[in-house]
Design a protein around this motif. Structure first.
Motif, short mmCIF file in Angstrom:
data_model
loop_
_atom_site.label_atom_id
_atom_site.label_comp_id
_atom_site.label_asym_id
_atom_site.label_seq_id
_atom_site.Cartn_x
_atom_site.Cartn_y
_atom_site.Cartn_z
N UNK A 14 19.14 42.69 -30.53
CA UNK A 14 18.56 41.99 -31.69
C UNK A 14 17.23 41.36 -31.30
N UNK A 46 7.78 35.72 -31.54
CA UNK A 46 8.07 34.37 -31.03
C UNK A 46 9.53 34.19 -30.63
N UNK A 47 10.37 35.21 -30.91
CA UNK A 47 11.79 35.11 -30.55
C UNK A 47 11.94 35.41 -29.06
N UNK A 48 12.47 34.46 -28.30
CA UNK A 48 12.61 34.66 -26.85
C UNK A 48 14.04 35.02 -26.46
N UNK A 49 15.02 34.63 -27.26
CA UNK A 49 16.40 34.96 -26.90
C UNK A 49 17.30 34.88 -28.13
N UNK A 50 18.29 35.76 -28.18
CA UNK A 50 19.30 35.72 -29.24
C UNK A 50 20.67 35.85 -28.59
N UNK A 51 21.59 35.02 -28.96
CA UNK A 51 22.99 35.20 -28.59
C UNK A 51 23.74 35.57 -29.86
N UNK A 52 24.54 36.62 -29.78
CA UNK A 52 25.27 37.09 -30.95
C UNK A 52 26.74 36.72 -30.81
#
Lengths: 86, 86
Positions: free
Chosen positions: B23, B34-40
């Motif tokens: 993602x 600008x999104x550096x990290x996503x946890x799902x």
């Protein structure tokens, strides 16, 4: 300034939620008879490198374009370091 | 008295989260650099027919027994009508 947000995606209330129904049944069989309903959804914790003025609008755009299927799902956006907004 | 709770289940921080990584990459390609990290993770909205004194303990038991794989996932429990607790 980095910012962290949580996006929650659930099936719309009028949409059947077979996963939620299955969990309701399974919890009942495990002895949790007090459970009357379960809705099963997704949760995303998102880190952004900077906090713009429109960060909530940007997060809503991410939902519309990728994270949620708005035909059948509702989403909510919550900023985790203070402040919460739909 | 009926009570509503939200359970959130995320992969433990030390566990790889390939869905979150995918993602993150997809959001970058869509212009959200600008999104550096996503946890799902997963989110469950649970309705209980009555509010016992040990409702948070009961919800934690549901997580341990069914909703979370505690080897690789952390969970948090939140009562939705006032009051929040791990």
């Amino acid at each position: 300034m980095a910012v962290k947000a949580r996006i929650t995606v659930y099936p719309r209330p009028e949409i059947l939620d077979p996963q939620g129904k299955a969990i309701t049944g399974a919890l009942g069989r495990l002895g949790f008879g007090q459970v009357t309903d379960v809705r099963a959804g997704k949760s995303f914790e998102i880190e952004l490198s900077k906090k713009g003025r429109n960060v909530e609008k940007v997060l809503a755009q991410m939902c519309e374009q990728l994270l949620a299927n708005t035909l059948i799902e509702d989403y909510s956006v919550e900023l985790l370091d203070g402040g919460a907004k739909k």
